[in-house]
Scaffold this motif. Structure first.
Motif, mmCIF file in Angstrom:
data_model
loop_
_atom_site.group_PDB
_atom_site.id
_atom_site.type_symbol
_atom_site.label_atom_id
_atom_site.label_comp_id
_atom_site.label_asym_id
_atom_site.label_seq_id
_atom_site.Cartn_x
_atom_site.Cartn_y
_atom_site.Cartn_z
ATOM 1 N N ASN A 969 8.382 -95.705 -24.078
ATOM 2 C CA ASN A 969 9.304 -94.766 -24.181
ATOM 3 C C ASN A 969 8.815 -93.355 -24.391
ATOM 4 O O ASN A 969 9.052 -92.549 -23.597
ATOM 5 C CB ASN A 969 10.354 -95.208 -25.454
ATOM 6 C CG ASN A 969 11.391 -94.233 -25.576
ATOM 7 O OD1 ASN A 969 11.909 -93.500 -24.610
ATOM 8 N ND2 ASN A 969 11.720 -93.794 -26.970
ATOM 9 N N CYS A 970 8.009 -93.084 -25.201
ATOM 10 C CA CYS A 970 7.497 -91.652 -25.698
ATOM 11 C C CYS A 970 6.136 -91.532 -25.074
ATOM 12 O O CYS A 970 5.320 -90.479 -25.260
ATOM 13 C CB CYS A 970 7.557 -91.569 -27.079
ATOM 14 S SG CYS A 970 6.441 -92.459 -28.052
ATOM 15 N N ARG A 971 5.528 -92.464 -24.321
ATOM 16 C CA ARG A 971 4.035 -92.396 -23.842
ATOM 17 C C ARG A 971 3.079 -92.114 -24.818
ATOM 18 O O ARG A 971 1.886 -91.967 -24.727
ATOM 19 C CB ARG A 971 4.109 -91.548 -22.826
ATOM 20 C CG ARG A 971 5.037 -91.463 -21.600
ATOM 21 C CD ARG A 971 4.912 -92.850 -20.788
ATOM 22 N NE ARG A 971 5.452 -92.753 -19.563
ATOM 23 C CZ ARG A 971 6.947 -93.157 -19.278
ATOM 24 N NH1 ARG A 971 7.526 -93.728 -20.522
ATOM 25 N NH2 ARG A 971 7.292 -93.233 -18.119
ATOM 26 N N GLN A 972 3.474 -92.595 -26.303
ATOM 27 C CA GLN A 972 2.475 -91.993 -27.216
ATOM 28 C C GLN A 972 1.034 -93.178 -27.261
ATOM 29 O O GLN A 972 1.732 -94.286 -27.259
ATOM 30 C CB GLN A 972 3.253 -92.046 -28.472
ATOM 31 C CG GLN A 972 2.070 -91.934 -29.940
ATOM 32 C CD GLN A 972 1.598 -90.668 -29.802
ATOM 33 O OE1 GLN A 972 2.323 -89.589 -29.358
ATOM 34 N NE2 GLN A 972 0.320 -90.419 -30.187
ATOM 35 N N PRO A 973 0.144 -93.075 -27.063
ATOM 36 C CA PRO A 973 -0.979 -94.083 -27.170
ATOM 37 C C PRO A 973 -0.919 -94.827 -28.554
ATOM 38 O O PRO A 973 -0.963 -94.237 -29.649
ATOM 39 C CB PRO A 973 -2.320 -93.213 -26.742
ATOM 40 C CG PRO A 973 -1.796 -91.872 -26.384
ATOM 41 C CD PRO A 973 -0.428 -91.672 -26.919
ATOM 42 N N PHE A 974 -1.025 -95.923 -28.458
ATOM 43 C CA PHE A 974 -1.173 -96.867 -29.465
ATOM 44 C C PHE A 974 -2.896 -96.760 -30.102
ATOM 45 O O PHE A 974 -3.556 -96.724 -29.258
ATOM 46 C CB PHE A 974 -0.809 -98.458 -29.136
ATOM 47 C CG PHE A 974 0.455 -98.715 -28.641
ATOM 48 C CD1 PHE A 974 1.413 -98.402 -29.643
ATOM 49 C CD2 PHE A 974 0.832 -99.274 -27.381
ATOM 50 C CE1 PHE A 974 2.747 -98.544 -29.164
ATOM 51 C CE2 PHE A 974 2.131 -99.598 -27.214
ATOM 52 C CZ PHE A 974 3.098 -99.095 -28.085
ATOM 53 N N GLN A 1051 12.155 -87.656 -27.239
ATOM 54 C CA GLN A 1051 12.184 -89.105 -27.012
ATOM 55 C C GLN A 1051 12.224 -89.430 -25.655
ATOM 56 O O GLN A 1051 13.348 -88.731 -25.155
ATOM 57 C CB GLN A 1051 12.386 -90.084 -27.928
ATOM 58 C CG GLN A 1051 12.088 -89.921 -29.264
ATOM 59 C CD GLN A 1051 12.708 -90.970 -30.426
ATOM 60 O OE1 GLN A 1051 13.448 -92.275 -29.893
ATOM 61 N NE2 GLN A 1051 12.878 -90.609 -31.576
ATOM 62 N N GLY A 1052 11.442 -90.307 -24.901
ATOM 63 C CA GLY A 1052 11.867 -90.568 -23.437
ATOM 64 C C GLY A 1052 11.087 -89.642 -22.556
ATOM 65 O O GLY A 1052 10.581 -88.720 -22.959
ATOM 66 N N GLY A 1053 11.718 -90.006 -21.489
ATOM 67 C CA GLY A 1053 11.127 -88.864 -20.244
ATOM 68 C C GLY A 1053 9.788 -89.449 -19.781
ATOM 69 O O GLY A 1053 9.079 -90.361 -20.256
ATOM 70 N N SER A 1054 9.342 -88.977 -18.412
ATOM 71 C CA SER A 1054 8.211 -89.589 -17.854
ATOM 72 C C SER A 1054 6.882 -88.973 -18.363
ATOM 73 O O SER A 1054 5.827 -89.387 -18.294
ATOM 74 C CB SER A 1054 8.418 -89.207 -16.543
ATOM 75 O OG SER A 1054 8.268 -88.004 -16.212
#
Length: 1133
Positions: A969-974, A1051-1054
């Motif tokens: 969703n947010c492209r945040q790295p784990f 939040q969201g988006g490419s």
């Protein structure tokens, strides 16, 4: 050929029909009328008469083995068509030939069966009266001689094929008999005589004329005796004497063979050529390229095809078709000379008589002595002792000498100045032709010949000795069988019985005779004819001592003695330069020959004492040298001492040599000897006594100390010299690293000289990590990287993935160091840093999967393995690093998914495996697993999905994500725990522009009260900061966290929108909730905020990997270091 009657017996009123010899030839058996008589072959005396026959005995024979056929009990009888007159077995006894009255020859085998029938043309008018098989073992076929009363003799092969034409006879033949070896045939008959024929049927002559028909004739085995039996009872025994018909000219010898052939033999090359004349050869003459052969009715003149001295091909030049009677025949280039008692006739090759000389006495000897073609000279010896010279073109003979006795042999020397004569009393007389003076005479001679290549040498033979005479010196004798006929160079041509041979005779004796009289040139000429190597050496030595350098040089060239040739050349050069002192030359010669004291005396006499001194020292004769010098010359004494030391060294007395060198002041040579023999005590004494300015001897001492592994002495020597570079090198070579490091501390300029070899030594001893650090210390970054790259490659190849991960991490840190130091390589090295960090993590993770698939037990919990597999698959790009197996990873994931209830993921894993090449060991397990998973629900466990919640946007993520390890969703790295690979409750945030790392840390450390934070947040919002979604549940006591507000926006988006914080937000953070990766330059620090403060997280201060605190503590206790970067726990940050 002559036939001499040996004995004769007449048996009255009886006809002798047959004769047979006992096989050993001692007795002859005669069939005479009714009696058989046995005679002794030697003298014809009768041994015994054998009586008992009732009728006339026609045939007798001696049994060779005593039996007619060992396997038959009785005699077989066979009828024939006509009366049998004669018979004969073949040599092997397999076939019997029968001669019959009707002119037929029948050849039968042992069983009496007729194999061949030969019918003679005359039929019954030509009865076969005698047959004989040739007994020769050299013939390829059995040959049958057939004589019939059609007056013909014919030869047949065993097959019945006729050999050659019929030989016409002038009489009716009664008997045919072969010689033992088959070379001749004897035949008798109605012409009242026995005749000798060749094996081919050519008549050679009459053996004995009788008064009646010769009915039988036989040859005694292995001899030349023939016995005849006649119609009137006469028995006669004749001995056949075959005279030698031959001719010799220089090295060509022609002789008669088998009475009808001529063989020409080259005595040097041993080549032979046979000329077949097919008629009796009566005389042979040979001269240069001409060969004359006299036959009964003609003379054949042959010539050589070419002028080549070794050519042996003759062709007919002329034929003189006339019958001649002569005693001797001589041939010249254009004439033949016939000798008949007192008369000499000269004929051209066309049979024209050109000259005739009549002598006063019988001619005993004639020889051509050469001359121009058509004008040759002849040497003639007469019975009355006169010796004449006749020229072919001169009608008048020239008398050379007149002896009182008959001439037996003659020869003239090569220069025509001397004449050698052998008289009938066997005395050799040598005359000077010009003065008619008798030069000398020798007894016991039967033939004489001058050497064709040397004027003063002749040889003669007699009484079984060969005598060689040179000039007027005494005769040299050696034993020889036969008759000497020629002397050419070192070869003497000797005729023994019927064979001519060239005997090599060393000319040593005459050569030494000349040497005794110092006649070196004459001795050299003799030596050229043929002497041994030792004779040549004696000649060379004598000539050298006699100062005849020309002869000595030629002789030394012969024996290839380069040493003496160099001496002669040097003497000749000195002569050209004007030196003329023969005593000095002789001194050199004596020195070369080993006559040293004579040489020294001559040197002294000629004022060349230095040469004598160098000679003695070269020969290590130091005592003689000291005597020669005396105690007057200190310089010479010192040179002598050095030379004596040289000699002591080479003669295995090194200690004495070293002491001599030291006393002579030759330190370097002394040190070499001492060092080579390892006498360290002597060497350190020398090193300590030497001045420090004497660098060369000191450095040599140090070199030998190193070689002998006396490193303390070497160190002392280098310190004395002040050679720090060599001292460093010594410590490095001897691996004394502590001394080397202490030296580097005082003298940093030697840093590279120590650390680089130290690193190489560590690498050679498999201490690569230490080596890499040493390279690093030495500033050799590239070598450090190379070592690591090789280590990494090896670890991957050997499946040591834990080490591979560690080495990749070290490589990445190395690249970071290079990026920091080198501006030019910064971008490239930072890219490498990122790549190596990524690879390090992949290999670190894959190690657990590899252990699970390859080893029977796993130390990891299923959840951990499940997390690891998902992490690896999420992070594997298109290019899979070497050694990492996607099959192993999917297999492990499928297994753990099944265990943990992630059935959908397990099914997906099995499907993916079907697309890959599966090892046979997994095949059955995978097929079984893919079948059993189909019986499970088609969804994953809720607990597992909840475990993949994004801590920024609270979105539940799929278990496998093709976008990588980021939120969908947010492209945040784990952020993962580096041990269990669970997602940690951390969110990375970034600083706004203008906020430095130090400021940020100080702001976080402030930790202001909540009221201030709220005011600051609202203040920030008023300042136009990013808006945050404010989640207010209505309770007044709940306060909004400014970081959460920043985190929850957009939040969201490419595209990934990072969390950026301002100073106010930083102030609001608690220090215990923030983790900072303090990367060294040129990297920026990374900041992470824990969203669950109760979850205790520990970060390694070296590799900045995050762990759950309990896991980290357990792993550190197990390994005593960080499990990722292997940093020891006691190492300071």
């Amino acid at each position: 050929m002559r036939a001499v009657l040996a004995w004769k017996e007449i048996i009255r009123d009886q006809c002798v029909y047959d004769i047979a010899f006992k096989p050993d030839g001692s007795q002859v058996i005669v069939a005479a009328g009714l009696r058989v008589l046995v005679y002794d072959t030697a003298d014809g005396s009768i041994i015994q008469p054998l009586k008992g026959h009732k009728d006339i005995v026609y045939c007798v024979a001696y049994a060779k083995d005593g039996l007619w056929s060992p396997e038959q009990k009785s005699v077989n009888k066979h009828k024939v068509s006509s009366k049998i007159t004669c018979c004969g077995w073949t040599n092997d006894g397999q076939y019997l030939a029968l001669g019959m009255m009707n002119g037929v020859v029948s050849i039968r085998n042992k069983n009496g069966e007729e194999k061949v029938k030969i019918e003679r043309p005359g039929g019954t008018s030509s009865p076969i009266w005698s047959i004989a098989w040739n007994p020769s073992k050299d013939e390829h076929n059995d040959i049958l001689a057939v004589a019939d009363w059609g007056q013909k003799m014919t030869f047949y092969q065993l097959s019945g094929k006729q050999i050659g034409k019929d030989r016409t006879l002038t009489y009716d033949p009664c008997c045919v008999s072969y010689f033992s070896k088959g070379e001749y045939i004897v035949m008798g008959g109605s012409d009242k005589q026995a005749s000798l024929y060749t094996k081919d049927g050519v008549r050679l002559g009459t053996i004995g004329e009788q008064n009646s028909w010769v009915w039988t004739c036989r040859v005694k085995p292995d001899s030349n005796f023939v016995v005849l039996g006649c119609q009137d009872g006469t028995i006669a025994c004749y001995q056949l004497i075959f005279s030698t018909v031959h001719g010799l000219y220089k090295d060509r010898y022609a002789y008669r063979d088998s009475m009808t052939d001529v063989i020409v033999q080259h005595l040097i090359t041993e080549q032979k050529v046979r000329i077949k004349c097919r008629d009796l050869v009566k005389k042979i003459a040979i001269y240069r390229n001409r060969l004359a052969i006299q036959l009964p009715e003609k003379i054949l003149i042959y010539e050589l095809y070419s002028d080549d001295s070794s050519d042996m091909h003759y062709r007919i030049k002329e034929k003189i078709c006339r019958k001649f009677e002569c005693n001797l025949l001589v041939v010249c280039s254009q004439h033949i000379i016939l000798c008949q008692e007192k008369r000499l006739q000269c004929l051209s090759f066309t049979s024209v008589r050109e000259k005739e000389w009549v002598m006063e006495s019988l001619i005993r000897y004639i020889k051509v002595i050469g001359g121009p073609p058509g004008r040759e000279g002849l040497l003639v010896g007469l019975k009355n002792g006169a010796i004449l010279k006749i020229f072919v073109d001169n009608p008048f003979p020239i008398t050379l000498l007149k002896l009182s006795t008959s001439v037996r042999c003659l020869d003239m020397s090569a220069s025509r100045n001397k004449l050698a004569v052998v008289d009938e009393h066997n005395t050799l007389l040598v005359y000077d032709i010009n003065s008619k003076e008798l030069l000398f005479q020798e007894p016991n001679a039967n033939s004489v010949a001058w050497n064709t290549q040397c004027e003063d040498m002749l040889c003669f033979s007699g009484n079984g000795y060969l005598n060689i005479k040179a000039s007027n010196f005494p005769v040299h004798q050696q034993k020889m069988q036969g008759f000497m006929v020629g002397y050419n160079g070192s070869k003497i041509f000797c005729l023994h019985v019927y064979s001519m041979s060239a005997v090599e005779v060393p000319q040593s004796a005459p050569m030494y005779q000349y040497l005794e009289r110092k006649m070196f040139k004459e001795a050299y000429h003799i030596a050229c004819l043929g002497v041994t190597d030792s004779d040549w050496r004696d000649l060379a030595t004598e000539a050298l001592e006699g100062l005849d350098f020309d002869t000595a040089k030629k002789a030394f060239i012969r024996i290839r003695d380069l040493r003496y040739l160099e001496l002669i050349n040097s003497i000749e050069e000195r002569k050209k330069r004007g030196e003329s002192d023969n005593e000095l030359f002789l001194a050199d010669v004596y020195a070369y020959q080993g006559k040293f004291h004579e040489a020294a005396k001559l040197y002294k006499r000629t004022g060349q004492e230095s040469r004598a001194l160098s000679m003695y020292t070269d020969l290590r004769m130091f005592e003689y040298a000291k005597e020669f010098v005396g105690a007057t010359d200190p310089k010479s004494s010192r040179i002598l001492m050095t030379k004596q030391a040289d000699w002591a060294k080479s003669s295995k007395e090194p200690r004495a040599a070293a002491e001599m060198y030291l006393s002579a002041g030759e330190h370097l040579k002394a040190i070499d000897i001492i060092g080579e023999h390892g006498w360290a005590d002597m060497l350190i004494d020398i090193a300590r006594k030497l001045d420090k300015a004497e660098r060369e001897p000191l450095s040599k001492c140090a070199f030998y100390f190193k070689k002998l592994k006396h490193h303390g002495y070497a160190s002392e020597t280098y310190s004395k010299m002040g050679d720090l570079q060599a001292l460093v090198q010594l410590h490095v070579e001897t691996r004394h690293w502590d001394e080397a490091f202490s030296l580097v501390e005082k003298h940093p300029q030697f840093r590279n000289d120590v650390f680089v070899p130290y690193a190489q030594w560590l690498a050679e001893n498999d201490r690569f990590e230490e080596a890499q650090k040493a390279f690093h210390k030495a500033g050799r970054q590239n070598e450090a990287v190379k070592v690591l790259e090789q280590l990494t490659h090896n670890a991957v190849v050997e499946n040591r993935f834990n080490d591979a991960g560690y080495y990749y991490w070290m490589l990445s840190m190395q690249c970071l160091d290079i990026a920091r130091e080198s501006e030019d390589q910064r971008d490239e090295m930072l890219k490498k840093f990122e790549r190596f960090q990524h690879l390090a993590e992949l290999y670190h993770v894959y190690r657990s999967i590899q252990r699970y698939t390859d080893e029977p037990f796993s130390s990891h919990m299923p959840e951990t393995l499940f997390n690891i597999c998902r992490f690896l698959l999420n992070n594997l790009t298109k290019d899979i690093p070497p050694g990492i197996s996607k099959v192993n990873t999917l297999y492990a994931l499928a297994k753990q998914s099944g265990k943990l209830g992630a059935y959908k993921l397990a099914r997906y894993s099995y499907e993916k495996l079907q697309e890959l090449h599966i090892p046979s060991r997994f095949q059955e397990s995978i097929e079984l697993g893919s079948l059993t998973i189909r019986s499970k629900p088609f969804h994953d466990s809720e607990d597992l999905i909840e475990g993949m919640m994004c801590y920024r946007c609270s979105t539940n993520n799929p278990l496998l994500n093709n976008q990588g390890s980021v939120c969908i969703n947010c492209r945040q790295p784990f952020i993962y725990s580096a041990s269990s690979y669970e997602v940690l409750p951390l969110v990375q945030f970034y600083l706004e522009e203008g906020i430095g790392d130090e400021e940020a840390v100080s702001l976080i450390d402030l930790e202001v009260p909540h009221t201030d934070q709220r005011d600051a947040r609202w203040q920030d919002m008023d300042n136009g900061e990013l808006q945050a979604l404010r989640m207010d549940d209505g309770f007044d006591d709940t306060e909004e966290d400014p970081f959460t507000a920043k985190m929850s926006f957009e939040q969201g988006g490419s595209n990934f929108v990072p969390v950026k914080v301002s100073r106010s937000v930083l102030r609001s953070m608690s220090r215990r909730d923030v983790l900072i990766k303090r990367w060294p330059r040129p990297l920026k620090w990374e900041y992470f905020r824990s969203l669950l403060p109760d979850v205790s997280i520990t970060m390694c201060p070296t590799c900045f990997k995050m762990f759950h605190s309990e896991d980290y503590e357990l792993l550190v206790l197990q390994h005593n270091c960080c499990p990722y970067c292997r940093r020891p726990i006691d190492e300071p940050n």
